[in-house]
Write an enzyme that holds these catalytic residues in place. Structure first.
Site, PDB file in Angstrom:
ATOM      1  CE1 TYR A  89       5.695  65.841  40.810  1.00 17.57           C
ATOM      2  CE2 TYR A  89       8.455  66.219  40.769  1.00 17.57           C
ATOM      3  CZ  TYR A  89       7.165  66.726  40.721  1.00 17.57           C
ATOM      4  OH  TYR A  89       7.185  67.774  40.864  1.00 17.57           O
ATOM      5  CB  SER A  98       9.147  69.541  37.876  1.00 17.32           C
ATOM      6  OG  SER A  98      10.241  69.325  38.929  1.00 17.32           O
TER       7      SER A  98
END
Ligand code: NDP
Ligand code: 8X3
Length: 250
Positions: A151, A138
């Protein structure tokens, strides 16, 4: 001979779009996820294009991961392409308010789950001295943003694991790639915000990446000639410049 790809998190979003893209290109598929109904529906749709096998397991469950991979029928055993995609964000809170169950979920799924699936599959790639592992990281693996803490940590770990894999698997001629998208319009925000209305606003006012946009890049990576490895891709929608800068129409 047709290649075989195993995709985790194939019931939704990027994983499902990748399954469709690979099926179109004639790649045989092992589709994984926890929602069997969805796996069945996707299998029914793609069976017309290619051979499909489904595996239902939670990537957090180490025993279940190994059992599922061992259960593969003979014609699906030699996996050429592993797409480590299963994962999610859980919550968006400043570190002092973070929910420890959310932290466990992100580290257990995004990091440890990816490791378990990799461990169950990579040894057969090293034995055959061929294969391609693609880890879905990501932009959060490259840049930390406010309230992204754990995260972002999980995706930074995915990036480190990807780089470690590329080094360790180099003697075996195995390709290792990281595909790192920014905002993609999937069920991701529904999961992150536990279905709260907050999730509805994440993709409003601009055109986010669509799952198919990412799937096309994943297919590009797997379809390069033998001597070419797409090591690391960072992709954003045009409206996004960084994790915190998104041009929105009000
Ligand atoms: P979705 O929520 O649409 O899909 C997530 C997939 O992961 C589902 O198929 C889900 O299947 C699977 N999954 C989740 N938890 C588990 C688990 N414990 N065991 C097995 N499978 C699991 O999200 P995306 O498609 O957006 O996300 C896919 C990947 O892309 C993730 O790694 C995410 O971090 C990454 N990503 C997403 C971005 C975005 O903005 N959407 C941007 C950058 C990266 P099931 O529930 O059936 O088990
Ligand atoms: C998903 C993109 O910006 O929500 O990895 O972290 S973001």
């Amino acid at each position: 001979m047709k290649k075989i790809a195993l995709i985790t998190g194939a019931t939704s979003g990027i994983g499902r779009a990748t399954a469709h893209e690979f099926a179109k290109q004639g790649i045989n598929l092992i589709l994984c996820g926890r929602r069997q109904e969805r796996l069945d529906t996707i299998k029914d749709a793609l069976n017309k294009l290619t051979e499909v096998h489904t595996l239902n397991f939670d990537v957090r469950d180490k025993k279940a991961v190994f059992k599922a991979i061992e259960s593969l029928p003979e014609n699906f055993k030699n996996i050429d392409i592993l797409i480590n995609n299963a994962g999610n964000a859980h919550g968006l809170d400043p570190i002092q308010d973070g929910n420890t169950n959310d932290w466990d979920a992100m580290m257990d799924i995004n990091v440890k789950g990816l490791l378990y699936v990799s461990k169950a599959i990579i040894p057969q790639m090293t034995k055959r001295q061929s294969g391609h592992v693609i880890n879905i990281g990501s932009s959060a693996g490259k840049e930390v943003y406010p309230k992204g803490n754990v995260y972002c940590a999980s995706k930074h770990a995915v990036l480190a694991i990807t780089e470690g894999m590329r080094i360790d698997l180099n003697p075996f001629g195995i390709k290792v790639s990281a595909i790192n998208p920014g905002l993609v319009e999937t069920e991701f925000s529904q999961v992150r915000f536990k279905g709260e209305t907050l999730a509805d606003n994440v993709y409003k006012g601009y055109k986010a990446l669509q799952p198919h946009d990412v799937a096309e890049v994943i297919y590009f990576a797997v379809s390069r000639p033998a001597h070419v490895n797409i090591a690391d891709v960072l992709m954003f929608c045009t409206a996004q410049a960084s994790s915190t800068i998104v041009k929105k129409e009000i």
